[in-house]
Design a protein around this motif. Structure first.
Motif, PDB file in Angstrom:
ATOM      1  N   UNK A  98       0.838  -1.203   0.000  1.00 47.67           N
ATOM      2  CA  UNK A  98       0.000   0.000   0.000  1.00 47.67           C
ATOM      3  C   UNK A  98       0.875   1.257   0.000  1.00 47.67           C
ATOM      4  N   UNK A  99       1.914   1.276   0.829  1.00 52.45           N
ATOM      5  CA  UNK A  99       2.819   2.432   0.893  1.00 52.45           C
ATOM      6  C   UNK A  99       3.450   2.712  -0.476  1.00 52.45           C
ATOM      7  N   UNK A 101       2.254   2.583  -3.333  1.00 52.86           N
ATOM      8  CA  UNK A 101       1.337   3.267  -4.244  1.00 52.86           C
ATOM      9  C   UNK A 101       0.833   4.599  -3.689  1.00 52.86           C
ATOM     10  N   UNK A 102       1.248   4.913  -2.450  1.00 49.22           N
ATOM     11  CA  UNK A 102       0.776   6.125  -1.781  1.00 49.22           C
ATOM     12  C   UNK A 102       1.829   7.224  -1.797  1.00 49.22           C
ATOM     13  N   UNK A 103       1.372   8.458  -1.632  1.00 46.81           N
ATOM     14  CA  UNK A 103       2.267   9.585  -1.378  1.00 46.81           C
ATOM     15  C   UNK A 103       2.425   9.649   0.138  1.00 46.81           C
ATOM     16  N   UNK A 104       3.367   8.878   0.655  1.00 44.88           N
ATOM     17  CA  UNK A 104       3.509   8.775   2.109  1.00 44.88           C
ATOM     18  C   UNK A 104       3.959  10.090   2.752  1.00 44.88           C
ATOM     19  N   UNK A 105       4.696  10.898   1.992  1.00 46.69           N
ATOM     20  CA  UNK A 105       5.104  12.213   2.520  1.00 46.69           C
ATOM     21  C   UNK A 105       3.865  13.062   2.803  1.00 46.69           C
ATOM     22  N   UNK A 111       9.099   9.162   4.167  1.00 48.34           N
ATOM     23  CA  UNK A 111       9.334   8.570   2.849  1.00 48.34           C
ATOM     24  C   UNK A 111       8.740   7.172   2.764  1.00 48.34           C
ATOM     25  N   UNK A 112       8.569   6.700   1.535  1.00 46.77           N
ATOM     26  CA  UNK A 112       8.093   5.332   1.346  1.00 46.77           C
ATOM     27  C   UNK A 112       9.061   4.331   1.954  1.00 46.77           C
ATOM     28  N   UNK A 118       9.920   0.466   8.556  1.00 43.06           N
ATOM     29  CA  UNK A 118       9.612   0.535   9.986  1.00 43.06           C
ATOM     30  C   UNK A 118       8.133   0.426  10.370  1.00 43.06           C
ATOM     31  N   UNK A 119       7.232   0.557   9.392  1.00 43.43           N
ATOM     32  CA  UNK A 119       5.815   0.601   9.761  1.00 43.43           C
ATOM     33  C   UNK A 119       4.937  -0.308   8.895  1.00 43.43           C
ATOM     34  N   UNK A 120       5.473  -1.459   8.559  1.00 46.46           N
ATOM     35  CA  UNK A 120       4.671  -2.469   7.852  1.00 46.46           C
ATOM     36  C   UNK A 120       4.765  -3.774   8.631  1.00 46.46           C
ATOM     37  N   UNK A 121       5.756  -4.593   8.378  1.00 44.12           N
ATOM     38  CA  UNK A 121       5.902  -5.854   9.109  1.00 44.12           C
ATOM     39  C   UNK A 121       6.182  -5.623  10.593  1.00 44.12           C
TER      40      UNK A 121
END
Length: 239
Positions: A98-99, A101-105, A111-112, A118-121
Motif C-alpha cells: 500500500x505504501x 502506491x501512496x504519497x507517504x510524505x 518517505x516510502x 519501519x511501519x509495515x511488518x
C-alpha cells in the motif's frame, strides 16, 4: 350520419386498458433489469490483465470479499494485528504494498522507504497478536491520523483496488493455468486465497483435483465465514 359518428367515436375504455397493460409490462421489465444488475455477466478471462481491465477483480473485492461493505469497507481502520486498513484489511506485510502506491510524505510526513522499513511488518512485533494495545502502529497517533486522511481521500479506492489486484496476480495466473478461466472460477480462487493465502488455496484446489466447484464446497464447510463467502460467490457469479 349518427351511425358514422358512433363508429368514429374513440373507445376510451379499450384505450385505457391498453395503456394499463403497457404500464404493467414496463414495470416487469424494469424489475428484471434491476435484478440482473446484481449478477455479473459470464465471460471467459484470458489472463491477469483481462481480469483487471474488465473490472472483474474489483467486483470480486467489493461483492465477494467485502460482501458489498457488510464485512469490510474502504474506510476501515482497526487495531487488529497492530494496524489493519481498508477494504482488503491490509496489515503487516500488506501495508508495504500500500505504501508503494501512496504519497507517504503527504499523509505521514515520511518517505516510502521509511514507512516500508519501519511501519509495515514491524507493526506487529514478534510474539504479539490480536488488537494493538500499545505495541503496534495503530496506537501511534500520527500513523492512525495519516491513514484516516488517506482513507478519506479521492484516490484511496483506486489505490486499494490496484494493490489488491497486484497481490492477487499470482493466484489469478495459477488458476488460469489450471483451466479456471470463467468469472465464477476466478471469484472462487480469489475468495479462497484472500482468507487462506496463495499456498492455502493451491493446497485445497490440489486436494480437490483442481475442480473449482468441489474446492469451493470444501472451503464453504470450514466455518460460517467461508459459508457466507460461498453465498456471495453464488449470488454474484452464478453457475
Amino acid at each position: 350520419m349518427d351511425i358514422l359518428k358512433k363508429q368514429l367515436k374513440p373507445n376510451w375504455s379499450f384505450s385505457l386498458s391498453i395503456l394499463l397493460l403497457l404500464f404493467l409490462l414496463s414495470l416487469c421489465s424494469n424489475a428484471q433489469t434491476n435484478d440482473s444488475t446484481n449478477l455479473t455477466p459470464k465471460k471467459k478471462i484470458d489472463g491477469y490483465q483481462d481480469a483487471v481491465a474488465t473490472g472483474l477483480v474489483g467486483d470480486i473485492l467489493y461483492k465477494v470479499i467485502s460482501r458489498e461493505g457488510k464485512s469490510k469497507t474502504y474506510t476501515d481502520l482497526i487495531p487488529l494485528d497492530g494496524g489493519t486498513v481498508g477494504i482488503a484489511h491490509f496489515a503487516v506485510g500488506g501495508l508495504a504494498d500500500l505504501y508503494r502506491q501512496m504519497d507517504t510524505e503527504k499523509y505521514f510526513g515520511k518517505s516510502q522507504q521509511e514507512m516500508i522499513a519501519n511501519y509495515s511488518s514491524k507493526c506487529r512485533p514478534s510474539g504479539k497478536s490480536g488488537n494493538d494495545n500499545g505495541w503496534g502502529c495503530y496506537s501511534q497517533t500520527w500513523w492512525r491520523e495519516g491513514f484516516k486522511k488517506f482513507l478519506a481521500s479521492e484516490e484511496s479506492k483506486r489505490i486499494q483496488d490496484k494493490v489488491w489486484a497486484m497481490k492477487m496476480k499470482e493466484v489469478i495466473d495459477i488458476a488460469i493455468s489450471k483451466g479456471w478461466n470463467s468469472q465464477r472460477q476466478i471469484a472462487i480462487a480469489l475468495g479462497i486465497a484472500n482468507s487462506r493465502g496463495t499456498s492455502g488455496f493451491i493446497k485445497m484446489a490440489d486436494n480437490n483435483s483442481w475442480d473449482a466447484e468441489k474446492t469451493l464446497s470444501t472451503y464453504a464447510k470450514k466455518s460460517d465465514h467461508t459459508k457466507r463467502r460461498k453465498e456471495a460467490i453464488d449470488k454474484f457469479f452464478p453457475k
